[in-house]
Design an enzyme around this catalytic site. Structure first.
Site, PDB file in Angstrom:
ATOM      1  N   LEU A  47       0.819  -1.215   0.000  1.00 42.60           N
ATOM      2  CA  LEU A  47       0.000   0.000   0.000  1.00 42.60           C
ATOM      3  C   LEU A  47       0.849   1.260   0.000  1.00 42.60           C
ATOM      4  O   LEU A  47       1.834   1.371   0.736  1.00 42.60           O
ATOM      5  CB  LEU A  47      -0.937   0.007   1.215  1.00 42.60           C
ATOM      6  CG  LEU A  47      -1.918  -1.166   1.317  1.00 42.60           C
ATOM      7  CD1 LEU A  47      -2.931  -0.915   2.435  1.00 42.60           C
ATOM      8  CD2 LEU A  47      -2.639  -1.427   0.000  1.00 42.60           C
ATOM      9  N   HIS A  51      -3.352   4.107  -2.595  1.00 45.81           N
ATOM     10  CA  HIS A  51      -4.305   3.222  -1.920  1.00 45.81           C
ATOM     11  C   HIS A  51      -4.917   3.925  -0.701  1.00 45.81           C
ATOM     12  O   HIS A  51      -6.118   3.826  -0.444  1.00 45.81           O
ATOM     13  CB  HIS A  51      -3.610   1.943  -1.452  1.00 45.81           C
ATOM     14  CG  HIS A  51      -2.930   1.163  -2.537  1.00 45.81           C
ATOM     15  ND1 HIS A  51      -1.576   1.000  -2.601  1.00 45.81           N
ATOM     16  CD2 HIS A  51      -3.433   0.498  -3.614  1.00 45.81           C
ATOM     17  CE1 HIS A  51      -1.265   0.262  -3.652  1.00 45.81           C
ATOM     18  NE2 HIS A  51      -2.360  -0.052  -4.289  1.00 45.81           N
ATOM     19  N   LYS A 166      -6.641   5.651 -11.697  1.00 44.90           N
ATOM     20  CA  LYS A 166      -5.306   5.312 -12.200  1.00 44.90           C
ATOM     21  C   LYS A 166      -5.367   4.132 -13.165  1.00 44.90           C
ATOM     22  O   LYS A 166      -4.707   4.115 -14.194  1.00 44.90           O
ATOM     23  CB  LYS A 166      -4.408   4.997 -10.998  1.00 44.90           C
ATOM     24  CG  LYS A 166      -3.222   4.105 -11.242  1.00 44.90           C
ATOM     25  CD  LYS A 166      -2.109   4.828 -11.948  1.00 44.90           C
ATOM     26  CE  LYS A 166      -0.825   4.028 -12.016  1.00 44.90           C
ATOM     27  NZ  LYS A 166      -0.965   2.732 -12.683  1.00 44.90           N
ATOM     28  N   ASP A 167      -6.180   3.125 -12.808  1.00 45.61           N
ATOM     29  CA  ASP A 167      -6.355   1.952 -13.666  1.00 45.61           C
ATOM     30  C   ASP A 167      -7.726   2.096 -14.344  1.00 45.61           C
ATOM     31  O   ASP A 167      -8.708   1.456 -13.961  1.00 45.61           O
ATOM     32  CB  ASP A 167      -6.252   0.677 -12.819  1.00 45.61           C
ATOM     33  CG  ASP A 167      -4.893   0.608 -12.141  1.00 45.61           C
ATOM     34  OD1 ASP A 167      -3.913   0.310 -12.820  1.00 45.61           O
ATOM     35  OD2 ASP A 167      -4.810   0.889 -10.927  1.00 45.61           O
ATOM     36  N   VAL A 193      -3.531   9.662  -7.488  1.00 43.60           N
ATOM     37  CA  VAL A 193      -2.555  10.369  -6.642  1.00 43.60           C
ATOM     38  C   VAL A 193      -1.207  10.329  -7.361  1.00 43.60           C
ATOM     39  O   VAL A 193      -0.772   9.265  -7.822  1.00 43.60           O
ATOM     40  CB  VAL A 193      -2.462   9.720  -5.246  1.00 43.60           C
ATOM     41  CG1 VAL A 193      -1.392  10.393  -4.406  1.00 43.60           C
ATOM     42  CG2 VAL A 193      -3.816   9.784  -4.547  1.00 43.60           C
TER      43      VAL A 193
END
Ligand code: AMP
Length: 301
Positions: A47, A51, A166-167, A193
């Site tokens: 993490l 996360h 992000k994904d 982030v």
């Protein structure tokens, strides 16, 4: 079940760590029976602040937050990639607690896949969405991902689940699987982030040598240049050329794809009319590491 006690900002937060599906389900059923809303953040561990931002958002919106910490073998095509994946459960429990989670689910592989290493007979495959972009260079990856996400969300039960933009392709596939399979789950997409130079946080970044780490910031620069091209009136081809040209200036980085797509189905954007939601997608190899990133070209976020 074991309990870890973690100091956070002067207070003490107790985090339960469970390693069975039955224990995970029972714990969240108890919370719901007591009238509490449940937030779930699915992770493969290791993490980082990206996360943590999902866990914090979940804690703002839900009474209890569970984090799953499971390196899913069925989404890795490459056995070395799987065995090299960082495993940092103790540190992950600290991050989860400090970010507002009260439960961490960290099962062994044969708890999630009984009979492992025999693969499961039943899998989840999201057609079309999973075939493009990352699906081309990572065959089977999204089937493995969608299968474990559905298994974990089915075990979690009614909840809100938080995924990173992000994904972006993963998020689109998860939304579609949850809708198609009628899971009682709200999927919430959360902003990416980034490091100060724009590089999106990823557990893969730690594998970059210093020169590669510096070069990796070109992905975000390319996304911004694509956004600028669109704002200047560029069509899809002009936008994609602008992104590719920026990446080409960085010798340590090899472009896989730089695409302007419809944000809903991830198909190449047929036009760039204001009514069409758009997304810029990029993937590149930086030394031995494959990185992906994306941006809303109209918001630059
Ligand atoms: P992973 O453990 O890397 O598979 O990711 C677990 C979740 O964290 C996924 O929903 C990812 O999209 C999300 N995530 C990973 N990196 C970031 C980031 N830099 N910002 C926001 N969310 C992220």
């Amino acid at each position: 079940m074991t309990a870890a006690t973690t100091a956070t900002r002067g207070t003490t937060a107790a985090v339960a760590v469970v390693d069975t599906l039955a224990g995970f389900t029972a714990r969240l059923d108890d919370e719901r029976r007591d009238g509490r809303t449940v937030g779930v953040v699915l992770t493969m561990g290791a993490l980082h602040r990206g996360h943590a931002s999902l866990v914090r958002r979940a804690a703002e919106e839900c009474a209890v937050v569970a984090v799953t910490d499971f390196v899913n073998p069925t989404q890795f095509a490459d056995a070395t990639d799987l065995s090299n994946y960082p495993r940092t459960l103790d540190a992950d429990v600290e991050v989860a607690a400090a970010s507002g989670a009260s439960l961490v689910f960290a099962p062994p592989v044969d708890e999630v896949y009984p009979g492992w290493p025999d693969p499961p007979a039943t899998t989840v495959s999201v057609r079309a969405l999973a075939d493009r972009w990352e699906g081309v260079s990572r065959p089977g990856h999204f089937d493995g991902m969608a299968t474990v996400v559905v298994k974990l969300l089915a075990a979690a039960g009614r909840c809100r689940t938080y995924f990173g933009e992000k994904d972006f392709q993963q998020l689109a596939i998860v939304r579609r699987a949850v809708t198609d399979l009628s899971l009682p789950v709200d999927v919430v997409g959360c902003p990416t982030v980034r490091e100060g130079d724009g590089l999106a946080l990823s557990s893969r970044n730690t594998r970059l040598a210093p020169a590669e780490r510096a070069a990796a910031a070109v992905l975000h620069r390319a996304l911004r240049d694509g956004s600028a091209s669109l704002a200047a009136g560029g069509d899809r081809h002009a936008v994609e050329r602008a992104m590719a040209a920026t990446v080409a200036e960085e010798p340590l980085v090899t472009l896989d794809y730089a695409a302007l797509v419809d944000a809903r189905d991830l198909e190449p954007a047929a036009d760039v009319s204001p009514a069409r939601p758009l997304r810029l997608l990029i993937a590149a190899a930086v030394g031995p590491v494959r990185l992906i990133d994306n941006l809303d070209p109209r918001r630059s976020a």
